[in-house]
Scaffold this motif. Structure first.
Motif, PDB file in Angstrom:
ATOM      1  N   ALA A  71      36.502  46.479  32.678  1.00  0.00           N
ATOM      2  CA  ALA A  71      35.552  46.478  33.796  1.00  0.00           C
ATOM      3  C   ALA A  71      35.257  45.024  34.153  1.00  0.00           C
ATOM      4  N   GLU A  72      35.824  44.567  35.265  1.00  0.00           N
ATOM      5  CA  GLU A  72      35.721  43.169  35.692  1.00  0.00           C
ATOM      6  C   GLU A  72      35.742  43.136  37.209  1.00  0.00           C
ATOM      7  N   ASP A  73      34.665  42.593  37.826  1.00  0.00           N
ATOM      8  CA  ASP A  73      34.582  42.640  39.280  1.00  0.00           C
ATOM      9  C   ASP A  73      35.390  41.545  39.976  1.00  0.00           C
ATOM     10  N   GLU A  74      35.807  40.512  39.270  1.00  0.00           N
ATOM     11  CA  GLU A  74      36.692  39.506  39.861  1.00  0.00           C
ATOM     12  C   GLU A  74      38.118  40.038  39.803  1.00  0.00           C
ATOM     13  N   ARG A  75      38.617  40.530  40.929  1.00  0.00           N
ATOM     14  CA  ARG A  75      39.884  41.260  40.932  1.00  0.00           C
ATOM     15  C   ARG A  75      41.084  40.419  40.484  1.00  0.00           C
ATOM     16  N   PRO A  76      41.220  39.158  40.906  1.00  0.00           N
ATOM     17  CA  PRO A  76      42.350  38.365  40.405  1.00  0.00           C
ATOM     18  C   PRO A  76      42.316  38.207  38.876  1.00  0.00           C
ATOM     19  N   LEU A  77      41.121  38.006  38.330  1.00  0.00           N
ATOM     20  CA  LEU A  77      40.985  37.891  36.886  1.00  0.00           C
ATOM     21  C   LEU A  77      41.319  39.218  36.218  1.00  0.00           C
ATOM     22  N   ALA A  78      40.861  40.313  36.812  1.00  0.00           N
ATOM     23  CA  ALA A  78      41.152  41.632  36.256  1.00  0.00           C
ATOM     24  C   ALA A  78      42.657  41.872  36.197  1.00  0.00           C
ATOM     25  N   ARG A  79      43.367  41.534  37.286  1.00  0.00           N
ATOM     26  CA  ARG A  79      44.823  41.721  37.297  1.00  0.00           C
ATOM     27  C   ARG A  79      45.491  40.879  36.219  1.00  0.00           C
ATOM     28  N   ALA A  80      45.012  39.650  36.040  1.00  0.00           N
ATOM     29  CA  ALA A  80      45.590  38.757  35.029  1.00  0.00           C
ATOM     30  C   ALA A  80      45.370  39.298  33.619  1.00  0.00           C
ATOM     31  N   ILE A  81      44.180  39.824  33.355  1.00  0.00           N
ATOM     32  CA  ILE A  81      43.878  40.357  32.027  1.00  0.00           C
ATOM     33  C   ILE A  81      44.709  41.607  31.744  1.00  0.00           C
ATOM     34  N   TYR A  93      31.906  39.364  21.412  1.00  0.00           N
ATOM     35  CA  TYR A  93      31.369  38.689  22.593  1.00  0.00           C
ATOM     36  C   TYR A  93      32.264  37.492  22.896  1.00  0.00           C
ATOM     37  N   LEU A  94      32.847  37.460  24.082  1.00  0.00           N
ATOM     38  CA  LEU A  94      33.781  36.400  24.445  1.00  0.00           C
ATOM     39  C   LEU A  94      33.275  35.687  25.696  1.00  0.00           C
ATOM     40  N   THR A  95      33.209  34.366  25.616  1.00  0.00           N
ATOM     41  CA  THR A  95      32.692  33.571  26.728  1.00  0.00           C
ATOM     42  C   THR A  95      33.832  33.068  27.604  1.00  0.00           C
ATOM     43  N   LYS A  96      33.670  33.229  28.921  1.00  0.00           N
ATOM     44  CA  LYS A  96      34.647  32.694  29.876  1.00  0.00           C
ATOM     45  C   LYS A  96      34.456  31.186  30.017  1.00  0.00           C
ATOM     46  N   PRO A  97      35.542  30.428  30.233  1.00  0.00           N
ATOM     47  CA  PRO A  97      36.944  30.874  30.201  1.00  0.00           C
ATOM     48  C   PRO A  97      37.414  31.028  28.766  1.00  0.00           C
ATOM     49  N   PHE A  98      38.374  31.910  28.554  1.00  0.00           N
ATOM     50  CA  PHE A  98      38.888  32.152  27.211  1.00  0.00           C
ATOM     51  C   PHE A  98      40.410  32.091  27.249  1.00  0.00           C
ATOM     52  N   ASP A  99      40.994  31.859  26.091  1.00  0.00           N
ATOM     53  CA  ASP A  99      42.443  31.823  25.964  1.00  0.00           C
ATOM     54  C   ASP A  99      42.957  33.237  25.724  1.00  0.00           C
ATOM     55  N   ALA A 100      44.159  33.534  26.227  1.00  0.00           N
ATOM     56  CA  ALA A 100      44.735  34.869  26.047  1.00  0.00           C
ATOM     57  C   ALA A 100      44.839  35.235  24.569  1.00  0.00           C
ATOM     58  N   LYS A 101      45.183  34.260  23.727  1.00  0.00           N
ATOM     59  CA  LYS A 101      45.300  34.533  22.294  1.00  0.00           C
ATOM     60  C   LYS A 101      43.964  34.950  21.703  1.00  0.00           C
ATOM     61  N   GLU A 102      42.899  34.327  22.175  1.00  0.00           N
ATOM     62  CA  GLU A 102      41.560  34.660  21.684  1.00  0.00           C
ATOM     63  C   GLU A 102      41.178  36.077  22.114  1.00  0.00           C
ATOM     64  N   LEU A 103      41.507  36.429  23.354  1.00  0.00           N
ATOM     65  CA  LEU A 103      41.222  37.772  23.856  1.00  0.00           C
ATOM     66  C   LEU A 103      41.950  38.828  23.027  1.00  0.00           C
ATOM     67  N   LEU A 104      43.228  38.604  22.770  1.00  0.00           N
ATOM     68  CA  LEU A 104      44.022  39.557  22.002  1.00  0.00           C
ATOM     69  C   LEU A 104      43.530  39.662  20.560  1.00  0.00           C
ATOM     70  N   ALA A 105      43.147  38.526  19.980  1.00  0.00           N
ATOM     71  CA  ALA A 105      42.613  38.533  18.617  1.00  0.00           C
ATOM     72  C   ALA A 105      41.318  39.337  18.556  1.00  0.00           C
ATOM     73  N   ALA A 106      40.490  39.215  19.598  1.00  0.00           N
ATOM     74  CA  ALA A 106      39.231  39.959  19.638  1.00  0.00           C
ATOM     75  C   ALA A 106      39.493  41.466  19.682  1.00  0.00           C
ATOM     76  N   VAL A 107      40.464  41.884  20.488  1.00  0.00           N
ATOM     77  CA  VAL A 107      40.806  43.306  20.568  1.00  0.00           C
ATOM     78  C   VAL A 107      41.330  43.800  19.221  1.00  0.00           C
ATOM     79  N   ARG A 108      42.189  43.005  18.585  1.00  0.00           N
ATOM     80  CA  ARG A 108      42.688  43.398  17.263  1.00  0.00           C
ATOM     81  C   ARG A 108      41.538  43.524  16.259  1.00  0.00           C
ATOM     82  N   ALA A 109      40.580  42.600  16.345  1.00  0.00           N
ATOM     83  CA  ALA A 109      39.462  42.603  15.397  1.00  0.00           C
ATOM     84  C   ALA A 109      38.623  43.870  15.522  1.00  0.00           C
ATOM     85  N   ILE A 110      38.352  44.310  16.735  1.00  0.00           N
ATOM     86  CA  ILE A 110      37.463  45.461  16.910  1.00  0.00           C
ATOM     87  C   ILE A 110      38.185  46.792  16.762  1.00  0.00           C
ATOM     88  N   THR A 111      39.519  46.764  16.683  1.00  0.00           N
ATOM     89  CA  THR A 111      40.262  48.010  16.441  1.00  0.00           C
ATOM     90  C   THR A 111      40.848  48.061  15.041  1.00  0.00           C
TER      91      THR A 111
END
Length: 225
Positions: free
Chosen positions: A8-18, A100-118
């Motif tokens: 859920a991200e209202d900035e559409r270009p960012l949403a597509r990138a994620i 909790y992830l603060t923008k801007p973030f690195d893709a590796k950090e985002l993926l690590a966060a998802v792995r951590a919570i699953t």
């Protein structure tokens, strides 16, 4: 383990990138752009993780998170925000966020966060088995005593759904909804194609189970007679 993510991200270009980041790393992801739509999608029960922007129209991420937790929904939630103040992070975590992830973030950090919570869920059941067939959810490997195949992403997702529900009839529409997503233009014929792929692999592995078609109902994983 196959993981389906609701972003859920209202900035559409960012949403597509994620979404592209997730898909390149063998996750499936759908994106919505306001909190009310996010709540509807999460309520469907088709998602394993929710990634929520804090500042969204119609319903902000914190309100959405409190609503989910208030209903007893324990879906792992990662909050994204431009706010980096400690009090903001504390509010998010106290509201029920898993990370909790603060923008801007690195893709590796985002993926690590998802792995951590699953991680706790994936560690519990790293393999699924039925008959002489085993699916390794960590490596995407489908195997039998005769050999093994590493499944492509959607093949894996379908086989995981079959092995998680042996002997249960699953409508083709269920695969479309769960794997391709609500917003996909894919038609039911794509499910038939992937069923064919999986049947060929099961035959090559000399499986003692089969994907059985039930007329006007769907498909089920059954033992061979």
């Amino acid at each position: 383990m196959y993981v389906r993510i609701l972003l859920a991200e209202d900035e559409r270009p960012l949403a597509r990138a994620i979404v592209k980041i997730f898909e390149k790393n063998n996750y499936s992801a759908d994106a919505v752009h306001n909190g009310e739509d996010a709540l509807l999608y999460i309520d469907s029960g088709n998602y394993d993780v929710a990634v929520l922007d804090v500042m969204m129209p119609k319903m902000d991420g914190i309100t959405l998170l409190k609503t989910l937790r208030g209903r007893g929904n324990r879906i792992p939630v990662l909050l994204l925000t431009a706010k980096s103040e400690v009090d903001d992070k504390v509010l998010g975590l106290d509201s029920g966020a898993n990370y909790y992830l603060t923008k801007p973030f690195d893709a590796k950090e985002l993926l690590a966060a998802v792995r951590a919570i699953t991680r706790s869920e994936t560690a519990a059941d790293s393999t699924l088995s039925f008959g002489n067939i085993t699916l390794d959810r960590a490596t995407f490997e489908l195997s039998s005593p005769s050999g093994s195949f590493r499944l492509a992403n959607r093949e894996f997702q379908m086989m995981e759904l079959f092995l998680s529900n042996p002997r249960h009839i699953l409508p083709a529409e269920r695969f479309l909804e769960k794997i391709w997503g609500y917003d996909s233009d894919a038609e039911v014929s794509v499910v038939w194609v992937y069923i064919s792929y999986l049947r060929k692999k099961l035959a090559a592995l000399h499986a003692n189970i089969q994907i059985k078609a039930s007329r006007n109902a769907g498909y089920s994983l059954e033992e061979l007679p």
